[in-house]
Structures are given as C-alpha cells and as structure tokens.
Motif scaffolding. Sequence first.
Motif, mmCIF file in Angstrom:
data_model
loop_
_atom_site.group_PDB
_atom_site.id
_atom_site.type_symbol
_atom_site.label_atom_id
_atom_site.label_comp_id
_atom_site.label_asym_id
_atom_site.label_seq_id
_atom_site.Cartn_x
_atom_site.Cartn_y
_atom_site.Cartn_z
ATOM 1 N N LYS A 1 0.830 -1.197 0.000
ATOM 2 C CA LYS A 1 0.000 0.000 0.000
ATOM 3 C C LYS A 1 0.872 1.258 0.000
ATOM 4 C CE LYS A 1 -4.193 1.818 1.952
ATOM 5 N NZ LYS A 1 -3.674 3.117 2.388
ATOM 6 N N ARG A 2 1.922 1.238 0.825
ATOM 7 C CA ARG A 2 2.798 2.418 0.877
ATOM 8 C C ARG A 2 3.421 2.678 -0.489
ATOM 9 N NH1 ARG A 2 4.750 0.060 5.486
ATOM 10 N NH2 ARG A 2 6.868 -0.194 4.696
ATOM 11 N N ASN B 1 0.878 4.072 -2.959
ATOM 12 C CA ASN B 1 0.626 5.503 -2.757
ATOM 13 C C ASN B 1 1.772 6.350 -3.279
ATOM 14 O OD1 ASN B 1 -1.816 5.098 -1.562
ATOM 15 N ND2 ASN B 1 -1.003 5.057 0.522
ATOM 16 N N TYR B 2 2.967 5.786 -3.313
ATOM 17 C CA TYR B 2 4.117 6.597 -3.711
ATOM 18 C C TYR B 2 4.279 6.663 -5.224
ATOM 19 C CZ TYR B 2 8.551 8.921 -3.596
ATOM 20 O OH TYR B 2 9.543 9.843 -3.790
ATOM 21 N N CYS C 1 2.693 13.693 -1.961
ATOM 22 C CA CYS C 1 1.897 12.492 -1.660
ATOM 23 C C CYS C 1 2.341 11.829 -0.361
ATOM 24 C CB CYS C 1 2.046 11.441 -2.753
ATOM 25 S SG CYS C 1 1.364 11.930 -4.305
ATOM 26 N N THR C 2 3.466 12.245 0.179
ATOM 27 C CA THR C 2 4.021 11.565 1.353
ATOM 28 C C THR C 2 3.994 12.523 2.545
ATOM 29 O OG1 THR C 2 6.270 12.367 1.075
ATOM 30 C CG2 THR C 2 5.637 10.445 -0.222
#
Lengths: 573, 573
Positions: free
Chosen positions: A388-389, A392-393, B544-545
């Motif tokens: 998931k991380r 998202n990146y 995004c982070t």
Amino acid sequence: MAVRELFPCVEWLRQYDRKMLISDTIAAVIVTIMLIPQSLAYAMLAGLPPEMGLYASILPLVAYAAFGTSRTLAVGPVAVVSLLTAAAAGKVAQQGSPEYMMAAIVLALLSGMMLLLMGVLRLGMLANFLAHPVIAGFITASGIIIAVSQVRHILGIEAHGENLFDLLVSLYQHLGDANISTMVVGVGAVAFLFWVRSGLAPLLVRTGLNPEAAGMAAKAGPVLLVIVTTLAAYTLDLKGQGVALVGAVPRGLPDLTIPTFSLELWGELAGSALLLSVIGFVESVSVGHTLAAKRRQRIAPNQELIGLGASNVASAISGGMPVTGGFSRSVVNFDAGAVTPAAGVFTAVGIALVALLLTPLLFFLPKATLAATIIVAVLSLVDLAILKRAWNYSLSDFLAVAITIGVTLILGVELGVLCGVLASIGMHLYKTAKPHIAVVGQVPGTEHFRNVNRHEVITDPRILSLRVDESLYFANANYLEDRVYELLAQRRELEHVILQCTAVNEIDMSALESLEAINTRLREAGIQLHLSEVKGPVMDLLKCTDFLEHLSGEVYLSHYQAVKALSGDGETC
Amino acid sequence: MAVRELFPCVEWLRQYDRKMLISDTIAAVIVTIMLIPQSLAYAMLAGLPPEMGLYASILPLVAYAAFGTSRTLAVGPVAVVSLLTAAAAGKVAQQGSPEYMMAAIVLALLSGMMLLLMGVLRLGMLANFLAHPVIAGFITASGIIIAVSQVRHILGIEAHGENLFDLLVSLYQHLGDANISTMVVGVGAVAFLFWVRSGLAPLLVRTGLNPEAAGMAAKAGPVLLVIVTTLAAYTLDLKGQGVALVGAVPRGLPDLTIPTFSLELWGELAGSALLLSVIGFVESVSVGHTLAAKRRQRIAPNQELIGLGASNVASAISGGMPVTGGFSRSVVNFDAGAVTPAAGVFTAVGIALVALLLTPLLFFLPKATLAATIIVAVLSLVDLAILKRAWNYSLSDFLAVAITIGVTLILGVELGVLCGVLASIGMHLYKTAKPHIAVVGQVPGTEHFRNVNRHEVITDPRILSLRVDESLYFANANYLEDRVYELLAQRRELEHVILQCTAVNEIDMSALESLEAINTRLREAGIQLHLSEVKGPVMDLLKCTDFLEHLSGEVYLSHYQAVKALSGDGETC
C-alpha cells in the motif's frame, strides 16, 4: 593504520576494561539463550541436522568479532539465508543426504569467498542495487513461505515445495495424516510464543519487574518452551504418540571440515552463493547501520564484507551453514548492553559449551517446538502494508514490490529476488529513456526559468528554451532528437534553441552524436543551437571533442545570460 | 488515418505518376544487378543454399513496400544478420542438413513475429539500449569475423569456427590443402573488386562518363565479376581443377513454406531470434533515418518494426532467410534515384525473373567469387578507429567498444552484443550510483550558484549548499547519505544544509527513505535540512508523502531565495 582497518578489533581491544567485560558478558548470556533454539530451528529450516546450526554459531562469531566493524551485530544462522540455503542445496541433492549437507557447507564457503573478494575489491556499493521496495517485498514473501513451510511440523505431516502454491497443495494433500499429539505441542507452542511476545512482559511488570528487565526476560520464552516441551516429550513418551523429535545430536565441538572441491558442484552453486551473499550482506548491513546510528557509531560496508566473508568461511571449515547478521538477535544483543564484538566471542563460548555438554538433552526436543519458534519469528518480518505504501508513492516502486512478492511466492525465492532487481533496474532505465523535457520561460523579475505549463513565465517566440531533465546517454539520445524535431515543427518564427543543461549530468558518445545531428539539422533550417548551464564535468568532456567547434551557437554560463544575449540580438548587444 | 498508418504505401501510391515510375524502375534495375551476387553470397555466408538468398529477396521486398515507412530502404539478406543466422542455426543443426535450413526459416519467422509484436506494443525504443559504441564495435568485429570466415573459399579449403581464434586456427591447420586454381580466382576476384571500388569510377570519368554515372556503373563490378568467373569456370573446367562451384540451383519461384512448429526448436531459437531482430532493426532504422533526413522525410520507428516484421514473416513463408534493411544497397537505391518503395517491388520482380530464368547459369559460379564480394563488402564496415575515438572521449564509451569487439571476436557474435549491452548499461548504472555531489556557492553579483572548486564564489560557514548531480534512486540513496554525513563532520558551525535539486529528476521510495534518515540525523545534530529548486514532477511526488511534514526546514523555489532567507536568519528577515 592498515592493520587497524583490516582488524577493527584492535581498536576496541586496546580500551577494553572490566565494565565493558561485564556488559558484554551479560549480553552474551542472553543472546546465547536466544540462539540455542534459533540455531537448531534455522538448521531445520535449511533441511540440515541441528548440530550444523550450532556449529554455525561458534567459529563464525569469533571471525566476525575479529574482522567486523559493527560493535553489536550478532552473526549466525538467520531465517531468510536458511531458506535460500535450502532452495540452493535442494537443487543439487536430496534433503537428508550427505551430499545435501556438503552442498550447504560449500555454499557457506563460496559465499564467504565471494564476500571476501567483494570486500577486497571494495564492491560494497553493489548491494545498493537492491532497492528498498525489493528488499521489503522479498523479506515479506520469504517470511510467508517460511511460515507456511513450517506448518507441516506443527501438524506432524510431510509437505514440501519451493513456492507457496506447491507448499499449500502439498499441505492440503497430507492434511489427513495430521498427528493430534504433534498438533497439541505445535499449536500450543505457537500460542505460547505469541503470548510471550505480547502478554508476558506486561505481566512481569505487574509483578514488580522493571520494564527493561521484563522485556529481556520475555526473550527467554523460547528457551523455556524448549525445556518444557523437551521434558514433556521425555516424560509422556511423545515419540510413541508420533511426535517427531530432534533425535541424536553428536556431542562435542565441530571437527575441521574440508569442503568438497568439485568444479561442477561449485559451478552449480555459484549463482545461488552470490545471491545468498548479497542478500545476507544487505540484511546485515542495514541492521548494522541502524544500531550504529543509535550510538553515533559508524560501520564500514566494505569491511563488513570482509567480516561476513570471514564468518562464512569459518562456518564452512567448521561444518556449519551460511550465516549473516540477524535482525532480532542483534537488537537483543544491543538492548542487553553489548558494547563490543567481545559479546559475540562470549556467545560463541556459550554455544560451544552447549555443543560440548547439552546435546544429549536435545534428543527429546519436539520438532514442532522449533517450527513454532520459526513461525513466530518470521511472521514479524511479514509487512504486506509495504504494498500500500509503495502504491501511494509511485507505480514503479509498487511494481517492484509486487513483482518481488509475486515471483517469490509463485516461482521461488531465487527468481523472486532476481526478478525484483531486474524489474527495478529496468523501470529505472525505462524512465530515464523517456526523460522529461520541459519548455521553460523566465519567472518575471528573476533570473530563473521554469516550466511554461506550471508557472506564469515570459517567453520569446524566436527562442525555444528547453530544459532536459535527465543525463543524456544512449538510451535517451534518439528520444531527445525526436522531441526537438517535434517542437520545431510547431514553431515558425524560431531562430534559437537553447538547451538548459542543469540536469544533464553526463553526455556519452551516443548522446554527443545525437547533439551533432540536432545541430546539423537546425543549422540547415537556419536555427542556432545553444547550450546553457553546462556542468563542469560535462564541459570538460565536450572540450575533448570538436563538437564545440561545430556548434552553430554558444555555450552560456547561465540560461538568463543566454536569453538576454539572444533576445537582444537584433538590437544593441 | 489508421489505415494510412498501418499501410504507409497508401500515401505515396495516391500520388504515383510516370516520372516516379521511371525513377523507381532505373533504381530497381541497378539494385537488382547488385542484389544478385549479394543474395547468393549472404546465403553462402549463412551456410544456406543459394536459392534461399534469392527467395529472401522477393516477397520480403514487397511486404516492406506495403508496411515500411522509409521511401528508399532496400530490404534483403545482409552480412551481419546472415552471420547471426549462421551462429544461431549452427547451434541446433549441422550445416547443410534440412534441419539447418528449417532453423534459418524458423529464425526468420520468429524474428518477424517478434518485430511485429514489438511494433504493435510500440517498443521501438528498446533499440535505444544498444549504445552507438556497442553497435559500432559489433559491426566492426562482425566484419572481421565474416571476412576471415570467407578466406577458406578464397583458398579452397575447409575451415570453420564461430570466433576469430577458432577460425584462424582452423585456417592454419588446413592451409596445406589450399587449391591453386581456387586461389587464382579468389585472389584475382578480391583484387578486381578493390580496384573497382577505387580505380574503376575515376577511369570511367576519364573516358568521358559523368561522375555519378561512373559511380553507378562501378556498382555493376560484382556482377561483371560473376559473369566473367562463371564463364571461366565453364570454359576452363575449373571444377576439374578443384574449384568449388555453386552447383545446381532449383529453377522457379519459391513454394509456400510452412515453418516447423516445435516448441523445443522455437524455444532454442527464441533468444537468437530476439537478438537478430533487435540488431537488424537497429541497423535498418539507422540507415532509414540517415537517408530520410537527406530528403527531409521522416521514418516512424514503431511502424518500421511492422515493416521489417512483415518482411521476415514473408521471407519465412517463402523459404527465405532472415532479412533487414541493408546499408550499401539502400544507399545505391537512394543514389540511383528511387523515390518510393515501388522501387523495392520492381527489384523483387527482377530477382523473381532471375529465379525463373537464370538459375541454370549459376551452376558454374565459383564460390570464391561470392566470397570475394563478401570480403570486399564487409571490410568497409570495419572501423577500428572507433576504439581511438571512444578512448579520446571517455573510459566508459571506450570500454563499451572494447568489450563488444573483444567478446565478439573471442566468444562469438551473440555473446558479443549481449556483453556490450550489459556492459554499457552496467557502466551507466555504476556512474549514476556514485553521483557527482558538488558544494556550491554564490557567483558574486548574480543569483547563480556554482561548484566552489571550479568558480570564485561566496559561501556562508553556517550554510552548506549541496548540488546533487543525479536523480536520487535506489542505487545512489546510500551514497548520498554517506556523502552528507562525511561533509557534516568537517563543519562545526553548520546550521543549515540545502540540497539544490536542479538535477534531481526523480526521487524514488528508497531515496525518500534516505532523505528521511538524513533529515532525522541532521535534526538530532541541531541542523535544518532544506530543499531548493525541486522540479514539478518530483514535488508532486513528495506532496503524496508525509516527508514535507517531517522536513525540519523549508522547500524554496530557487537556491538564491533559500540562501537569502537563511543567511539573514539572525538579523532582519
């Protein structure tokens, strides 16, 4: 100086005092207690007899203490490396055969020699090509495979397979053979270990122990389990009820082993040994870095290669299996107060005493107990949230994780890492092969130029300012040509093209030929080509060629100067 | 639109007129005359019967005319692809056997299908990973191997080998068997062809021909040689004196061939077919680009994949060998005035007529004649000066050339290309893994910052300005960390570190984790981390982070603003 670099132990040995001795001894006792079941369990995971796990926890620790640079790294058999050992040895021999054992020893030797060679050649940087998402994905997938592979010991059945699918099918097929007594021991052991992790320390705190001591004491949970289940097996005759036991473990210290020298065998194992070396090195160095940073110390990656190489060679010649620095054990060593690698030497002494005195007691140790310790240990490595991380990146990081996890689970560990590494390198190359090329304009009132699509900027129809966001090399040389010609087609009044080279860190021969082609094509169309903000190292290269003589325009120190000079063209300047 | 893209011929067919017809016909006659000996010779080079060379020069030309985008590319058997065909087919069958012929046909089919697939998937950019030095080195080394491999026909001996060393040893061992009559024909033919190249055109000009026509006429040299030596063989009974002749060539057009479908054979040839496709494509596209640029035309690389793919499939189903666009023949086609691919169709008609009518005449053609045409043709490809040019430019380009040439000569053509590609990619990755990180300072009186070691600049002891000259990704993430920590150690007064990100085109997840680590470590040391000149696409990613929340400092649009804000810290701003 050279001696001190090769033997980092010289440094700390000089200052060694009584206080350090006490700290290291306490840490060594705790790590020894933790290492007894772990070394037996990881030998079992690798498909090897238990004593090989013990042997791999004696001499290798001494070798690392002499050559390693981390003060607190605990070397020995670890889960992922044991899994890789099983995969590699399984390709050349049948588990349980003398050839299989010899394959594991040869793997340790080859891997040790490779690490030593990489250390001498200062190739520690090679490990950087294992991207973090690939490592995270690999560890997670390995953890899953290891945990599932141990379920057979919990159920008391036979089930084998190198990948998740085979393992699950095999487990399902043999489910009917499950042994109730084994399941009682196995499930009980897993439940106990999970409770030790989460429930024991708080309980001890409530009984008045301080939290740190309680945490330490909880680490003895696996040894307590070993003692209790061994006693149970002895007194209740569990073997008679079908519970698999460790059985006879030879008593005594390892003999000197001379690994087989066979070009064929070495050739077959070389690829696996390299993989094992790099994975072991990366795992070990990342643990070493983390722990060193906490105490403002540093480790030297190239010397770590020597340290781990020496450990693996030491393991091979003492009949052990491949080793590396383990995460959980090193953290325990650190938390228990180890201050120098002497703690490793004392741990080695502890394991040597176990090998000399206690092996007869291991006869009644149920295999289910060892499987439970492995399962509980590796499940903490499983981190599916990384998917998931990464999602998202960025897509490429997600693909790197997903490919690594997917291939590892479906096709096995070795292909998993390989595909992960190749995929991450491939995607990086793909991205640099289609670089971002921005048309830029001047930010009003400054000397700065930014993308016309993202900022309010000033442009001149006679000048095309292009910022190339990538080094120019063979993979993107043609792409640059195409993009420039495409942009030309839309602009009729054009007199100048300026390539802003702030992000161009390299121009190789292929790219130079493309620049020559662009220059020629533009000149034929009556347009000048200019460069701006060319970096020192790149400019040095261009000066070696006749490109600057052919260049129809100029090279400007700053893009601002270029635009100022060229837009004033018709007027004064 | 879609039809016009898939069949680029629609475009020129519409405008086709009488003038174009005449131009194309003249060019076709000249190319046909040139192609007769070439197609026979390259079939011999590939170890195939001569008719396969003729068959590969009929249908494939028609297919390319329908699907290709170059107006003047002349498709057919070429030297390098024939060499690759021999290397690949030789791995699965004995030269001269029906299996060997079928392997060549399957290679054409597989290569055609791969090219079509790559075209549909728009993968033309993959060819960019063949760096110019690798191509140049490969062509040079192939030229040497081809020339040496043909010496046996000049001497009339048997000598085989896939690499230069084997070839030379084999030639030396058989030197005693040399046939005098063959040598007279062979050496005479080579000498004649060299003279045609350098001496004939000037001679014709002196006799009053205009230089262009003279150059064209000189291209007929090989055909003249074919005629003369064939007549000589017939009248002087050279066969009786031990001169090897081409022998019986079946008369007529090729039959429809159905290539063998065998998963095993296809699997064995797949790798070679891929290599052959990519090499053929690169060679063809570079010729196409060069010729198109001369007439301000363009070729579409992805459609070229379709064109060459269709040609190879057409070759396979008509019993031919792998084909691609050849350099010398295309240049002749261009110079002779071809204006559309119709010239290719007319050439196909010419070769079809040869196959129908003239094959009996080829019986007496000495193999030494064909070998001579090959030797003279490929020696013009040999360009050892590339080694010197690359050496003068950069070590990595030199190594790419040297490795490609060396491995091709010593280990063979397939390994040669592979090692060249891997070496050039590896060196590129190595360079980006150790990026140039410059400490920068302000150029007095401007808003620009340059390397402190190269320019007179202003710096502030409380501020460390670092320009990272590379995208940040997994391979260099650790290196950045190490360099920053190293630079910190030398600076005691430091309060701010600013990373100038002008050249950072990407930050991947591994690099982000390193930046997080640097940020944490600096904060613990009481130093703020700032970024400047972060590019749009990179900034989008960071947003995004939660990195920007953790960042101890700020992100500035320009480095100048950053330094202005931070150096004014204690005073007003």
